[in-house]
Design a protein around this motif. Sequence first.
Motif, short mmCIF file in Angstrom:
data_model
loop_
_atom_site.label_atom_id
_atom_site.label_comp_id
_atom_site.label_asym_id
_atom_site.label_seq_id
_atom_site.Cartn_x
_atom_site.Cartn_y
_atom_site.Cartn_z
N SER A 1 0.82 -1.22 0.00
CA SER A 1 0.00 0.00 0.00
C SER A 1 0.85 1.26 0.00
CB SER A 1 -0.94 0.00 1.21
OG SER A 1 -0.20 0.14 2.42
N PHE A 2 2.05 1.17 0.58
CA PHE A 2 2.94 2.34 0.64
C PHE A 2 3.82 2.45 -0.60
CE2 PHE A 2 2.39 1.92 5.35
CZ PHE A 2 1.80 3.15 5.54
N LYS A 3 3.83 1.41 -1.42
CA LYS A 3 4.71 1.38 -2.58
C LYS A 3 4.41 2.57 -3.51
CE LYS A 3 6.44 -1.69 -6.20
NZ LYS A 3 6.28 -3.02 -6.86
N GLY A 4 5.45 3.28 -3.86
CA GLY A 4 5.29 4.42 -4.74
C GLY A 4 5.09 5.73 -4.00
N CYS A 5 4.71 5.63 -2.70
CA CYS A 5 4.47 6.86 -1.93
C CYS A 5 5.76 7.53 -1.50
CB CYS A 5 3.65 6.52 -0.68
SG CYS A 5 1.98 5.94 -1.06
#
Length: 270
Positions: free
Chosen positions: A138-142
């Motif tokens: 879910s945090f990937k790319g953030c």
Amino acid sequence: MACHTRSNSFPSRSHPVALNFEETLRKLRSSSSIFNKLNGLQDLHECVNKVLCLPLTQQALGQYQQKKWVDEQLINGSLRLLDMSCIAKDALLQTKECVQGLLSALRRRRGDAISSEVKKYLTSRKVMKKTIKKALRSFKGCSSPCINEEQHETITMLKEVEVVTFAVFESILSLITGPKAQSKLSGWSLVSKLVQPKRVACDDQEKESDVNDFEKVDVALSSKFDNNTIHVQNQLKELESSIQDLEQGLECLSRLLIKNRVSLLNILNH
């Protein structure tokens, strides 16, 4: 004109705050141990707090155009970091409680209690790994900074700190789940490169230096250890010690993250 703007909106390279920040960031990037990186993050966010306390910084970030970037990027980024910190602390607390329950059963030498605690530990670890993997997805790319030429350079600097902090949090979460959770393509996980064993293992089962304390216990409890309970107890105690170090570091860092988030909100609301 650009150089003139920077010299009047951010501490120059000769400024003590700027020098301290650059040196702290350099040391953090050169650290090989996850424990050293965690300590380095605390120092780095202390530097961030000093930067945010400078009147010049507050004045620059308080401008309408910069407030937009503070709100859209830094405030949201600080919240993501706090979320990651909470996930890591919860995982460590759960693991510590299971470790302590198992150590208690081993000291009492009650076979039924030991079997129950081992099952409880492995079940907890399985659920925890799924939770962490889901969180990381879910945090990937953030963590990628969104750089725009209209941004104040202090915002760019703070985004860089966010990226570094995110990377260390990601490594901590991956450390908790164990190296096997990493991609098999590279052969060696990121965590294996960052984390150096705190103690030199003497048992044949611990020859691989990239195996961390979490993974050692997982492996030991997944196999029979009827004749080697002392060895398992030692591994559990080492894991408990590692967890305590990580918990203390994360707690200190969380307080700094909250402190700097409050400073940003104050700048935004002025």
